[in-house]
Design a protein around this motif. Structure first.
Motif, PDB file in Angstrom:
ATOM      1  N   UNK A   1       2.219 -10.476  -5.877  1.00 44.98           N
ATOM      2  CA  UNK A   1       2.358  -9.092  -5.413  1.00 44.98           C
ATOM      3  C   UNK A   1       1.337  -8.189  -6.090  1.00 44.98           C
ATOM      4  N   UNK A   2       0.686  -7.389  -5.277  1.00 43.40           N
ATOM      5  CA  UNK A   2      -0.242  -6.370  -5.761  1.00 43.40           C
ATOM      6  C   UNK A   2       0.120  -5.068  -5.057  1.00 43.40           C
ATOM      7  N   UNK A   3       0.140  -3.978  -5.823  1.00 36.83           N
ATOM      8  CA  UNK A   3       0.523  -2.692  -5.248  1.00 36.83           C
ATOM      9  C   UNK A   3      -0.454  -1.621  -5.674  1.00 36.83           C
ATOM     10  N   UNK A   4      -0.679  -0.693  -4.782  1.00 36.45           N
ATOM     11  CA  UNK A   4      -1.591   0.403  -5.072  1.00 36.45           C
ATOM     12  C   UNK A   4      -1.011   1.236  -6.219  1.00 36.45           C
ATOM     13  N   UNK A   5      -1.860   1.553  -7.184  1.00 36.51           N
ATOM     14  CA  UNK A   5      -1.430   2.389  -8.294  1.00 36.51           C
ATOM     15  C   UNK A   5      -0.666   1.671  -9.382  1.00 36.51           C
ATOM     16  N   UNK A   6      -0.500   0.355  -9.275  1.00 38.60           N
ATOM     17  CA  UNK A   6       0.211  -0.413 -10.294  1.00 38.60           C
ATOM     18  C   UNK A   6      -0.713  -1.485 -10.862  1.00 38.60           C
ATOM     19  N   UNK A   7      -0.680  -1.677 -12.189  1.00 39.61           N
ATOM     20  CA  UNK A   7      -1.485  -2.766 -12.755  1.00 39.61           C
ATOM     21  C   UNK A   7      -0.900  -4.110 -12.357  1.00 39.61           C
ATOM     22  N   UNK A   8      -1.718  -5.128 -12.365  1.00 44.48           N
ATOM     23  CA  UNK A   8      -1.245  -6.474 -12.051  1.00 44.48           C
ATOM     24  C   UNK A   8      -0.606  -7.074 -13.294  1.00 44.48           C
ATOM     25  N   UNK A   9       0.663  -7.473 -13.211  1.00 47.83           N
ATOM     26  CA  UNK A   9       1.343  -8.035 -14.394  1.00 47.83           C
ATOM     27  C   UNK A   9       0.689  -9.319 -14.890  1.00 47.83           C
ATOM     28  N   UNK A  10      -0.006 -10.046 -13.991  1.00 45.77           N
ATOM     29  CA  UNK A  10      -0.674 -11.256 -14.420  1.00 45.77           C
ATOM     30  C   UNK A  10      -1.880 -10.932 -15.311  1.00 45.77           C
ATOM     31  N   UNK A  11      -2.427  -9.752 -15.156  1.00 42.37           N
ATOM     32  CA  UNK A  11      -3.583  -9.326 -15.945  1.00 42.37           C
ATOM     33  C   UNK A  11      -3.146  -8.738 -17.276  1.00 42.37           C
ATOM     34  N   UNK A  12      -2.059  -7.980 -17.256  1.00 41.66           N
ATOM     35  CA  UNK A  12      -1.570  -7.324 -18.466  1.00 41.66           C
ATOM     36  C   UNK A  12      -0.238  -7.963 -18.852  1.00 41.66           C
ATOM     37  N   UNK A  13      -0.211  -8.593 -20.018  1.00 42.95           N
ATOM     38  CA  UNK A  13       0.994  -9.325 -20.430  1.00 42.95           C
ATOM     39  C   UNK A  13       2.021  -8.438 -21.114  1.00 42.95           C
ATOM     40  N   UNK A  14       1.676  -7.203 -21.412  1.00 39.95           N
ATOM     41  CA  UNK A  14       2.605  -6.320 -22.137  1.00 39.95           C
ATOM     42  C   UNK A  14       3.390  -5.401 -21.212  1.00 39.95           C
ATOM     43  N   UNK A  15       3.426  -5.680 -19.921  1.00 41.31           N
ATOM     44  CA  UNK A  15       4.163  -4.817 -18.984  1.00 41.31           C
ATOM     45  C   UNK A  15       5.595  -5.260 -18.858  1.00 41.31           C
TER      46      UNK A  15
ATOM     47  N   UNK B   1       0.796  -1.217   0.000  1.00 42.36           N
ATOM     48  CA  UNK B   1       0.000   0.000   0.000  1.00 42.36           C
ATOM     49  C   UNK B   1       0.827   1.265   0.000  1.00 42.36           C
ATOM     50  N   UNK B   2       2.136   1.142   0.048  1.00 39.51           N
ATOM     51  CA  UNK B   2       3.011   2.325   0.057  1.00 39.51           C
ATOM     52  C   UNK B   2       4.047   2.322  -1.065  1.00 39.51           C
ATOM     53  N   UNK B   3       4.046   1.265  -1.873  1.00 40.90           N
ATOM     54  CA  UNK B   3       4.985   1.158  -3.002  1.00 40.90           C
ATOM     55  C   UNK B   3       6.440   1.341  -2.580  1.00 40.90           C
ATOM     56  N   UNK B   4       6.829   0.616  -1.546  1.00 38.80           N
ATOM     57  CA  UNK B   4       8.201   0.743  -1.048  1.00 38.80           C
ATOM     58  C   UNK B   4       9.038  -0.511  -1.305  1.00 38.80           C
ATOM     59  N   UNK B   5       8.404  -1.570  -1.812  1.00 33.06           N
ATOM     60  CA  UNK B   5       9.108  -2.835  -1.977  1.00 33.06           C
ATOM     61  C   UNK B   5       9.534  -3.056  -3.429  1.00 33.06           C
ATOM     62  N   UNK B   6      10.495  -3.959  -3.619  1.00 32.88           N
ATOM     63  CA  UNK B   6      10.950  -4.354  -4.949  1.00 32.88           C
ATOM     64  C   UNK B   6      10.041  -5.481  -5.430  1.00 32.88           C
TER      65      UNK B   6
END
Length: 195
Positions: A181-195, A165-170
């Protein structure tokens, strides 16, 4: 404090300005609820009976201040979902946490008699995470960036979730360890394959 801005703007007849700042408050409230809902949905639509480690409860790092802390609202939502919550914060006292929960959310030992069983305060991050289904970072304490996440992963139930929730981790490194891993303000890479 944004509520003070709303009050001052109303006092001086700046109604449009007051409404603008009120909408900021509404959006902030929405984001807290959205974070909790994302946790539940990503964990197979239920956290009932699951151990959730909450790392950080203070409003911000380097303080024990819990007034209007976003963590309180996430904990409230997880309590309503009947999760087993284990909180670690290096500065926040359990008594202060309960005072603010009661004052702001109306959650206390009278309204929730099993509160002491549902919310545990842990002496350190590792014990909070031991056996947990998920951990969430809710305060940006520096020590959370240097934890041994391989050790934490090994101690957690699988699949092991991290909600940052603070976007402080790698996040890439944590995914390599095996975390979802899920982070606030970031899309989920499992959902979007073009990241």
């Amino acid at each position: 404090d944004i509520l003070n801005l709303v009050y001052l703007c109303e006092t001086y007849g700046l109604h449009e300005c007051a409404e603008y700042w009120n909408q900021v408050i509404i959006m902030n409230d929405y984001q807290k609820k959205r974070f909790s809902e994302k946790m539940v949905s990503k964990m197979f639509n239920t956290v009932t009976g699951k151990k959730i480690a909450v790392l950080g409860y203070a409003f911000k790092k380097d303080t024990g201040d819990v007034r209007e802390t976003p963590a309180m609202f996430v904990v409230r939502d997880l309590l309503q979902e009947q999760a087993q919550i284990h909180i670690y914060d290096p500065e926040v006292k359990r008594e202060d946490m309960w005072l603010e929960m009661d004052y702001t959310c109306g959650i206390n030992h009278t309204t929730n008699p099993e509160l002491d069983e549902a919310v545990i305060t842990s002496p350190d991050a590792y014990s909070a995470c031991d056996g947990a289904h998920a951990l969430c970072i809710l305060t940006e304490w520096d020590e959370f960036t240097t934890l041994d996440y391989e050790r934490i992963f090994d101690s957690m139930a699988k699949p092991a979730f991290i909600f940052d929730g603070r976007n402080i981790l790698d996040h890439a490194k944590l995914r390599d360890i095996g975390f979802e891993v899920h982070a606030i303000g970031h899309p989920d890479p499992e959902t979007f394959t073009d990241l």
